[in-house]
Design a protein around this motif. Sequence first.
Motif, PDB file in Angstrom:
ATOM      1  N   UNK A 148       0.811  -1.224   0.000  1.00 36.07           N
ATOM      2  CA  UNK A 148       0.000   0.000   0.000  1.00 36.07           C
ATOM      3  C   UNK A 148       0.839   1.265   0.000  1.00 36.07           C
ATOM      4  N   UNK A 149       2.170   1.126   0.169  1.00 39.30           N
ATOM      5  CA  UNK A 149       3.023   2.303   0.265  1.00 39.30           C
ATOM      6  C   UNK A 149       3.603   2.714  -1.078  1.00 39.30           C
ATOM      7  N   UNK A 150       4.570   3.624  -1.034  1.00 37.94           N
ATOM      8  CA  UNK A 150       5.331   3.976  -2.228  1.00 37.94           C
ATOM      9  C   UNK A 150       6.192   2.782  -2.624  1.00 37.94           C
ATOM     10  N   UNK A 151       6.744   2.752  -3.846  1.00 39.70           N
ATOM     11  CA  UNK A 151       7.633   1.653  -4.205  1.00 39.70           C
ATOM     12  C   UNK A 151       8.793   1.473  -3.229  1.00 39.70           C
ATOM     13  N   UNK A 152       9.395   2.569  -2.769  1.00 32.94           N
ATOM     14  CA  UNK A 152      10.502   2.454  -1.812  1.00 32.94           C
ATOM     15  C   UNK A 152      10.021   1.845  -0.497  1.00 32.94           C
ATOM     16  N   UNK A 153       8.855   2.259  -0.045  1.00 36.23           N
ATOM     17  CA  UNK A 153       8.304   1.701   1.191  1.00 36.23           C
ATOM     18  C   UNK A 153       7.971   0.225   1.028  1.00 36.23           C
ATOM     19  N   UNK A 154       7.512  -0.161  -0.150  1.00 30.02           N
ATOM     20  CA  UNK A 154       7.179  -1.565  -0.383  1.00 30.02           C
ATOM     21  C   UNK A 154       8.433  -2.433  -0.441  1.00 30.02           C
ATOM     22  N   UNK A 155       9.502  -1.924  -1.059  1.00 34.32           N
ATOM     23  CA  UNK A 155      10.778  -2.642  -1.024  1.00 34.32           C
ATOM     24  C   UNK A 155      11.253  -2.788   0.414  1.00 34.32           C
ATOM     25  N   UNK A 156      11.143  -1.715   1.187  1.00 36.05           N
ATOM     26  CA  UNK A 156      11.559  -1.759   2.591  1.00 36.05           C
ATOM     27  C   UNK A 156      10.755  -2.798   3.369  1.00 36.05           C
ATOM     28  N   UNK A 157       9.485  -2.949   3.059  1.00 35.24           N
ATOM     29  CA  UNK A 157       8.658  -3.949   3.745  1.00 35.24           C
ATOM     30  C   UNK A 157       9.180  -5.355   3.486  1.00 35.24           C
ATOM     31  N   UNK A 158       9.588  -5.630   2.248  1.00 35.90           N
ATOM     32  CA  UNK A 158      10.152  -6.945   1.924  1.00 35.90           C
ATOM     33  C   UNK A 158      11.448  -7.184   2.688  1.00 35.90           C
ATOM     34  N   UNK A 159      12.275  -6.162   2.780  1.00 41.56           N
ATOM     35  CA  UNK A 159      13.560  -6.307   3.489  1.00 41.56           C
ATOM     36  C   UNK A 159      13.320  -6.549   4.979  1.00 41.56           C
ATOM     37  N   UNK A 160      12.392  -5.825   5.562  1.00 40.25           N
ATOM     38  CA  UNK A 160      12.095  -6.018   6.987  1.00 40.25           C
ATOM     39  C   UNK A 160      11.600  -7.441   7.255  1.00 40.25           C
ATOM     40  N   UNK A 161      10.786  -7.967   6.363  1.00 41.04           N
ATOM     41  CA  UNK A 161      10.290  -9.326   6.518  1.00 41.04           C
ATOM     42  C   UNK A 161      11.436 -10.334   6.478  1.00 41.04           C
TER      43      UNK A 161
END
Length: 267
Positions: A148-161
């Motif tokens: 649901x975030x910006x592309x950068x935020x979505x990439x960050x979500x994958x990294x956090x996971x």
Amino acid sequence: MSRMLAVIAATPATLHDAVSGELLDQCAVLARVHSDGWGTAWAGSDGSLSGSRSNNAPASAGEIAAAGAETASARLVYLRFASAESGHHIADVQPFLRGSVAFCHNGALSPREDVLALLSPVERRELTSTTDSEAYFALVKRMLETGAGTPAENVASAVRLLRQSFPEACLNAFVLHAGELFVVQSRGAAPTPIAAFERRGFTLDTLPPGHDGSYNQISFRTAAGKTIVSTTGVDQAGWHPLAEDTVTHFRAGWHTTIRLSGAPSEQ
């Protein structure tokens, strides 16, 4: 345990024109160590992605330049040093390219089964390689498509996971999406793989520069409407190191950074 380079430019250019012959010479030297294949992926002027991969090391800077002869607004270049658990087939060579996303990763996620456990059955069936990196790519692609975030935020979500399952692994990665570049700087506690280099006959005295404690640091420079981002091993005098545990979004001449800890962004 590979080397990665990316360039994003205001005016589409060939790889040679974007990064200089001297830097390509240095990449060719790096390929003597990181010799398990190489590849490139690029965004054309219309935003479409293309790619080229080989499971042989490039023989020269000229061969690298030839693979980058298409003009591109953004490009990834990857020199592979295969992890012990992964194969040596063309399908294992990065960058991986699927739909509107190209991806490459420097690091090892072991055991691979723990990464696969984060994927859906459909995502697992779509994998074509033996690498942990492609599973990382699948997570990034999922987040880019459904987050649901910006592309950068979505990439960050994958990294956090991933970081939850792999607290020490190097998660450094380059993501090319919609003609823009997203760079993950998150080295974890992964050491420089000196023993692996030694098994190939290289010592600290014979390795290219940057194969020391700085090995997992990514840096960038911006000049003349072009931004170049690279892992160590090329001359980075005057370059700017990326902050640890960040995702940086690059456009030509512009960037902004998200901290994986959730702290405020920097620009």
